[in-house]
Each structure stands twice: as structure tokens, then as C-alpha cells.
Design a protein around this motif. Structure first.
Motif, PDB file in Angstrom:
ATOM      1  N   UNK A   1     -37.775  34.215  14.552  1.00 35.47           N
ATOM      2  CA  UNK A   1     -37.143  33.499  15.825  1.00 35.47           C
ATOM      3  C   UNK A   1     -36.617  32.011  15.447  1.00 35.47           C
ATOM      4  N   UNK A   2     -37.395  31.330  14.575  1.00 33.30           N
ATOM      5  CA  UNK A   2     -37.097  29.891  14.148  1.00 33.30           C
ATOM      6  C   UNK A   2     -35.865  30.239  13.600  1.00 33.30           C
TER       7      UNK A   2
ATOM      8  N   UNK B   1     -28.333  29.597  15.888  1.00 32.87           N
ATOM      9  CA  UNK B   1     -27.589  29.269  17.311  1.00 32.87           C
ATOM     10  C   UNK B   1     -27.222  27.793  17.410  1.00 32.87           C
ATOM     11  N   UNK B   2     -28.263  26.866  16.885  1.00 25.42           N
ATOM     12  CA  UNK B   2     -28.061  25.272  16.964  1.00 25.42           C
ATOM     13  C   UNK B   2     -26.692  25.322  16.105  1.00 25.42           C
ATOM     14  N   UNK B   3     -26.683  25.698  14.612  1.00 29.47           N
ATOM     15  CA  UNK B   3     -25.625  25.389  13.903  1.00 29.47           C
ATOM     16  C   UNK B   3     -24.428  26.010  14.331  1.00 29.47           C
TER      17      UNK B   3
END
Length: 59
Positions: free
Chosen positions: A2-3, A9-11
Motif C-alpha cells: 500500500x505504501x 500515486x503521489x509521484x
């Protein structure tokens, strides 16, 4: 796992934002060049100076 997904997704979001910012900057730059040409054609020195100042700060 999950991390990793969150990091990905952030990148991906940051990359999309960078592409969007560059597209906006390019579009505004093109507009400024057209407006600068119009200011030169009409002899509007004040508009010319203001537009070229904005173009300088944009780049």
C-alpha cells in the motif's frame, strides 16, 4: 504494498502537475508574444514594456 501504491500515486500526481504547469506557461508565453507584436505594431510602448516584463518573469 500500500505504501508503494500511495508513493506511486503521489509521484504520478506531481508529474501530471508539472506537465500541466509547463503547458500553461507555454500557452501564456505564446499569448504574450502575440500581444507584444500587437503592441509594437500599434506603437504602444507602455504595453510593450509591461508585456516584455511579464514574459521575462515567466521564463
Amino acid at each position: 504494498m500500500d505504501k508503494m501504491k500511495v508513493t506511486y500515486e503521489v509521484m504520478l500526481g506531481l508529474a501530471a502537475e508539472m506537465v500541466w504547469d509547463e503547458a500553461l506557461r507555454k500557452h501564456r508565453s505564446e499569448e504574450l508574444y502575440k500581444e507584444i507584436d500587437e503592441a509594437l505594431a500599434s506603437g504602444d510602448e507602455v504595453a510593450f514594456r509591461n508585456l516584455t516584463d511579464e514574459l521575462r518573469t515567466l521564463n
